[in-house]
Write a protein that holds these residues in place. Structure first.
Motif, PDB file in Angstrom:
ATOM      1  N   ARG A   1      33.520  29.674  70.340  1.00 11.83           N
ATOM      2  CA  ARG A   1      32.297  30.261  69.775  1.00 11.83           C
ATOM      3  C   ARG A   1      31.828  31.389  70.684  1.00 11.83           C
ATOM      4  NH1 ARG A   1      29.131  27.373  66.004  1.00 11.83           N
ATOM      5  NH2 ARG A   1      27.786  29.191  66.260  1.00 11.83           N
ATOM      6  N   GLU A   2      31.614  32.538  70.077  1.00 13.75           N
ATOM      7  CA  GLU A   2      31.208  33.702  70.856  1.00 13.75           C
ATOM      8  C   GLU A   2      29.682  33.809  70.999  1.00 13.75           C
ATOM      9  OE1 GLU A   2      34.444  37.212  70.032  1.00 13.75           O
ATOM     10  OE2 GLU A   2      33.035  36.759  68.423  1.00 13.75           O
ATOM     11  N   VAL A   3      29.276  34.331  72.142  1.00 14.39           N
ATOM     12  CA  VAL A   3      27.874  34.678  72.358  1.00 14.39           C
ATOM     13  C   VAL A   3      27.722  36.170  72.086  1.00 14.39           C
ATOM     14  CG1 VAL A   3      26.044  34.871  74.093  1.00 14.39           C
ATOM     15  CG2 VAL A   3      27.574  32.888  74.095  1.00 14.39           C
ATOM     16  N   PRO A   4      26.796  36.557  71.193  1.00 17.51           N
ATOM     17  CA  PRO A   4      26.603  37.992  70.935  1.00 17.51           C
ATOM     18  C   PRO A   4      26.118  38.701  72.199  1.00 17.51           C
ATOM     19  CG  PRO A   4      25.384  36.628  69.340  1.00 17.51           C
ATOM     20  CD  PRO A   4      25.845  35.716  70.423  1.00 17.51           C
TER      21      PRO A   4
ATOM     22  N   TYR B   1      41.130  38.367  75.608  1.00 17.39           N
ATOM     23  CA  TYR B   1      41.866  37.578  74.609  1.00 17.39           C
ATOM     24  C   TYR B   1      42.533  36.337  75.201  1.00 17.39           C
ATOM     25  CZ  TYR B   1      46.642  39.021  75.895  1.00 17.39           C
ATOM     26  OH  TYR B   1      47.831  39.188  76.544  1.00 17.39           O
ATOM     27  N   THR B   2      42.870  36.384  76.468  1.00 17.60           N
ATOM     28  CA  THR B   2      43.579  35.236  77.073  1.00 17.60           C
ATOM     29  C   THR B   2      42.672  34.005  77.150  1.00 17.60           C
ATOM     30  OG1 THR B   2      43.024  36.128  79.249  1.00 17.60           O
ATOM     31  CG2 THR B   2      45.217  36.608  78.384  1.00 17.60           C
TER      32      THR B   2
ATOM     33  N   PHE C   1      40.583  33.180  74.733  1.00 23.85           N
ATOM     34  CA  PHE C   1      40.755  32.631  73.382  1.00 23.85           C
ATOM     35  C   PHE C   1      42.067  31.856  73.278  1.00 23.85           C
ATOM     36  CE2 PHE C   1      37.486  35.711  72.276  1.00 23.85           C
ATOM     37  CZ  PHE C   1      36.807  35.083  71.243  1.00 23.85           C
TER      38      PHE C   1
ATOM     39  N   SER D   1      32.053  34.739  75.802  1.00 27.93           N
ATOM     40  CA  SER D   1      31.360  35.993  75.523  1.00 27.93           C
ATOM     41  C   SER D   1      32.021  36.740  74.372  1.00 27.93           C
ATOM     42  CB  SER D   1      31.388  36.848  76.794  1.00 27.93           C
ATOM     43  OG  SER D   1      31.183  38.199  76.503  1.00 27.93           O
ATOM     44  N   SER D   2      31.231  37.494  73.620  1.00 21.27           N
ATOM     45  CA  SER D   2      31.827  38.325  72.575  1.00 21.27           C
ATOM     46  C   SER D   2      32.572  39.498  73.208  1.00 21.27           C
ATOM     47  CB  SER D   2      30.761  38.812  71.598  1.00 21.27           C
ATOM     48  OG  SER D   2      29.746  39.472  72.294  1.00 21.27           O
ATOM     49  N   LEU D   3      32.520  39.599  74.534  1.00 22.65           N
ATOM     50  CA  LEU D   3      33.355  40.569  75.244  1.00 22.65           C
ATOM     51  C   LEU D   3      34.428  39.863  76.072  1.00 22.65           C
ATOM     52  CD1 LEU D   3      30.505  43.024  76.177  1.00 22.65           C
ATOM     53  CD2 LEU D   3      32.537  43.620  74.836  1.00 22.65           C
ATOM     54  N   ALA D   4      34.715  38.602  75.728  1.00 25.04           N
ATOM     55  CA  ALA D   4      35.731  37.825  76.454  1.00 25.04           C
ATOM     56  C   ALA D   4      37.119  38.434  76.275  1.00 25.04           C
ATOM     57  CB  ALA D   4      35.741  36.388  75.954  1.00 25.04           C
TER      58      ALA D   4
END
Lengths: 452, 452
Positions: A186-189, A172-173, A175, A167-170
């Motif tokens: 890859r982020e999901v908007p 940081y850990t 990542f 998620s684009s709100l994931a």
């Protein structure tokens, strides 16, 4: 309005008991007269401390060692710090902490096959089984924090260059776990700060088109760390199952504070954080999965010594053997009965959260950036139009706001922040919720902000 | 000979204080009359407990929650369990445990750049610097156990198929770290249960011949887990430097109990265990390295979000960000002043260890399998020719031995073991050492074994 000196007395009493405990630890099976006298003297000291506590006077601060100060944040104040609320220990966990303090404290009865989750006394085996059931999964393991749970799954599934969608709100850990394994993120908007199954579908299709392969794993936060918004887990689970891609649910802000049934949600892995939401000491957490996936992520060692011919039994590779051999797992276990109960009271927590944000928004210019009505206790707020206007001309600038909250016995918001910031009201009593709500209104009035 | 009931009273007193603490945690900034009364009642209860402790009567066992029992092993007995000795908490660590109990307890003052080892209050930054210096290294990080330290180094250096050389007395967690990274483990044979530089040279040459490449990493245990024998670290360091291969020192049985200067020993990485040898709660440990290698093993994140453009500051990939955010690092830090002192008293510990093994071998048929004179407090022994002869005809079989030790207030040896087993006398006082030594002689005499 200051409980500090009483708390210091309380800590001093606890410390004195620990000093007495040390006499027992360094003695023979029977105390000698000198040791008996030492205990007696310390008990006298303790009685004096208790008297000063009872009188309300309290004590001066006693240091732990050298200049190391005790932490009195949870006792002397109401703490609305965004990441700490669900990790406050229960009294049971604190008692377990005291009793199982030492390094390998849960390993006294570690018998064949010598693995943490097989220990029967204390009942770690039973706890592991209950934990899996609690999460609606087949198998669960404790790990040193949610991030280590991500690492277990990612390292098991992701080869160098493989794509993982998140998620684009994931957090940081997630990542870092992907980076550590050599994967590509890859982020999901998000739309209105929420990610959906359709969003994941679109990103899956893009990855497929660009790379010719499907991503190997989807990760999604149940409630994100930034807004505390609820995401479309079921929808994402459905899309994932269409493509046959496994899903990892980051339950750092849900497991332990609200009911989570991972199979019902349609995910393959669920990760929870002990110190974020399970009233446990750090670092602790849980990773759970289905029977289908357990074999892969909890695979046992296959390596051997070429000279000695040694093999290593049923130790699990990604766990590196055992994980939480002492206080950390004990706090998880001691808090667990309470945690099982408290998730059932989640609706009441959400009610309190909504009560708070409604009061909070009565101050003209104060806004809630998270979705409303709130479905969580963590909220992102914007006070650019209210308290930040005061900060602009106040000699303490943004710190005036922290000062005013602290005067009212409230701590937690990032010191000096008066624009966008986060808070978490999880676990506060109704009295505390009303007190905190009122504090914001009071401060606003004091500085001539409009209150509706 | 039984201190149990006094210990139970001590725990009951500690628990009662935790119950009082809970009243302060759930109250407003001033206790209401009802809460005041609750504190008063609990203080009365506490006074009664203290009276029963003072009288020597003590209390019945109080459970932590449901049927979860307190652990009284370190207070009621002398514990010679092989892996627990160096992980017993200091009183300072226990006080830190109490005061910093909650999940994210060290993160109150986490300011930019937001990393555990940069936090100034409590002084984690200073602690990290001192820890590096203490180990004779440039940079140190705390990790959830020594095994996670191995993982950090191995994952940074080892690609799939790379060879790592380790000792045939290596701990299993070193193998698992290699397996987890996809590496190939090659053991160095020992001579008289000691590995040497020449042994490592020979294995390096074999690997070179077979694969055409050098191994990418050497691992070696300072003192091994099986015999507590000292290995030829300097020799291995010299051979490694000839070939230009880095060396990781497993200091799980040395860092925190004896002086370790990694650079002087000629190694590139040193890993220590908090719960094994640094008087700390589990899981905790340290990995330290030179400036040269720090950049690689403590590399900061380079990943970013493709949609949001997010990057993640100076978080370190192999740490997955922060590691020990609460009690675990606090116990390490609180014990550290004592740990720095106690390593200087290592000679005295070795003297006690040798006193013990000399007495132990007075029982005809009892043998020490570790190198003698002992250079460590962990020893492997063989009582096949003594206590096992008794076990053969005793109705409790091998358990008779544990029973007899327990009667004398001693626990720790693997229950029922009477052939080869391990013990660790680290940290016992001279009185306790003599008591334990004498117990073995007494039991031998009681069962008509010859005592020389």
């Amino acid at each position: 309005m200051d409980k500090s000196s009483q708390i210091y007395a309380l800590f001093d009493a606890l410390y004195t008991l620990e000093d007495i405990r040390e006499v027992y630890r360094t003695s023979l099976p029977v105390l000698n007269p000198e040791e008996g006298l030492e205990v007696h003297d310390k008990l006298q000291k303790l009685k004096n401390i208790l008297e000063s506590l009872e009188s309300g006077r309290g004590s001066q601060k006693t240091y732990i060692v050298n200049s190391l100060e005790p932490r009195i944040r949870e006792e002397a104040y109401i703490n609305i710090q965004p990441i700490q609320a669900g990790g406050r220990l229960t009294p049971e966990a604190r008692k377990a902490l005291i009793s199982y303090a030492d390094g390998y404290s849960v390993c006294d009865q570690c018998l064949s096959p010598f693995r943490l989750d097989k220990i029967r006394k204390p009942p770690l085996d039973q706890f592991h089984q209950e934990l899996a059931k609690f999460l609606g999964m087949d198998e669960a393991r404790v790990v040193p924090g949610a991030r280590r749970g991500f690492q277990v799954v990612v390292n098991s599934l992701v080869e160098r260059g493989d794509v993982v969608i998140l998620s684009s709100l994931a957090h940081y850990t997630e990542f870092l776990a992907i980076e550590q394994a050599g994967g590509v993120a890859r982020e999901v908007p998000s739309e209105n700060n929420v990610v959906t199954g359709e969003g994941y579908r679109q990103t899956i299709e893009e990855v497929k088109k660009e790379t010719g392969s499907l991503p190997v794993l989807l990760m999604v936060d149940h409630f994100d760390y930034m807004y505390g918004n609820e995401h479309d887990i079921r929808g994402i689970g459905e899309v994932a199952s269409e493509y046959g891609i496994p899903v990892l649910l980051n339950g750092a802000y849900s497991v332990g504070i609200l009911p989570v049934n991972a199979k019902e949600l349609g995910v393959d892995f669920v990760v929870g954080s002990g110190h974020k939401s399970m009233a446990s000491a750090a670092p602790s957490g849980v990773v759970a999965t289905t029977e289908e996936w357990a074999e892969r992520v909890f695979r046992t060692t296959g390596i051997s010594g070429d000279v000695t011919g040694r093999t290593f039994g049923i130790k699990e590779v990604e766990m590196l053997g055992c994980t939480l051999m002492g206080v950390t797992v004990m706090t998880m276990m001691a808090s667990f009965p309470h945690v099982k109960d408290r998730v059932l009271a989640w609706d009441e927590e959400v009610k309190k959260s909504n009560y708070f944000v409604n009061q909070f928004e009565r101050v003209s210019g104060s806004k809630v950036l998270s979705e409303t009505p709130r479905a969580h206790t963590l909220s992102r707020v914007d006070t650019s139009g209210s308290f930040d206007r005061v900060a602009k001309t106040h000699k303490r600038r943004g710190y005036f706001f922290s000062d005013e909250l602290k005067k009212r016995g409230i701590v937690g918001p990032f010191a000096g922040a008066t624009r966008t910031w986060k808070l978490n009201v999880y676990g506060l009593t109704w009295d505390q919720i009303k007190w905190v709500s009122n504090a914001f209104l009071e401060i606003a009035q004091q500085y001539n902000l409009d209150v509706g």
